[in-house]
Design a protein around this motif. Structure first.
Motif, mmCIF file in Angstrom:
data_model
loop_
_atom_site.group_PDB
_atom_site.id
_atom_site.type_symbol
_atom_site.label_atom_id
_atom_site.label_comp_id
_atom_site.label_asym_id
_atom_site.label_seq_id
_atom_site.Cartn_x
_atom_site.Cartn_y
_atom_site.Cartn_z
ATOM 1 N N TRP A 62 24.100 44.847 -34.629
ATOM 2 C CA TRP A 62 23.526 46.184 -34.817
ATOM 3 C C TRP A 62 23.963 47.123 -33.707
ATOM 4 C CZ3 TRP A 62 19.562 48.068 -31.465
ATOM 5 C CH2 TRP A 62 19.095 49.337 -31.816
ATOM 6 N N ILE A 71 21.043 49.109 -41.058
ATOM 7 C CA ILE A 71 20.545 47.801 -40.643
ATOM 8 C C ILE A 71 20.619 46.807 -41.798
ATOM 9 C CG2 ILE A 71 18.475 46.557 -39.885
ATOM 10 C CD1 ILE A 71 17.807 49.055 -38.184
ATOM 11 N N ALA A 116 15.622 45.673 -34.506
ATOM 12 C CA ALA A 116 16.618 46.748 -34.497
ATOM 13 C C ALA A 116 16.030 48.026 -35.090
ATOM 14 C CB ALA A 116 17.860 46.325 -35.274
#
Length: 128
Positions: A62, A71, A116
């Motif tokens: 990421w 993502i 993330a």
């Protein structure tokens, strides 16, 4: 507050470093997953290593692909890789393919994706 233009300049300037850390992460991940009888640090179980390894793999990818892929697309790219590495253990002496490990790989990627997402939302709030 950080200015958006300064953040964009930083991200462009650090692109090579972000890609380098991802390549290093892939090498470590492949070595740990495919080496015969891996030496675990401490008393960590194989299951926890699969889980944590895939969280770190997701976060590394990421970060390397920041702003290039969503993502969910990063997860969709890493899932076949992660499961393929598990299947490749069939050919590595002292290793075996385990469905539980595949589940932990997938769960690790999912948790990494959530982390993330939280980080990305946090950065966007800071840049507002």
């Amino acid at each position: 507050m950080l200015e958006k233009s300064r953040f964009d300049k930083f991200m462009r300037a650090s692109r090579w470093l972000r890609w380098a850390q991802f390549v290093i992460a892939l090498v470590i991940f492949c070595y740990a997953a495919l080496s015969p009888s891996p030496q675990l640090i401490g008393q960590h179980s194989d299951t926890s290593m699969h889980f944590v390894g895939n969280i770190l793999l997701m976060l590394s990818a990421w970060l390397a692909l920041w702003g290039r892929l969503s993502i969910i697309k990063v997860v969709l790219c890493l899932l076949p890789f992660s499961l393929g590495i598990e299947l490749a253990q069939y050919f590595s002496p002292g290793r075996m393919v385990d469905v539980k490990d595949m589940f932990m790989n997938t769960a690790g990627l999912g948790v990494g994706a959530l982390l993330a997402l939280f980080a990305q939302v946090g950065v966007k709030r800071i840049l507002r």
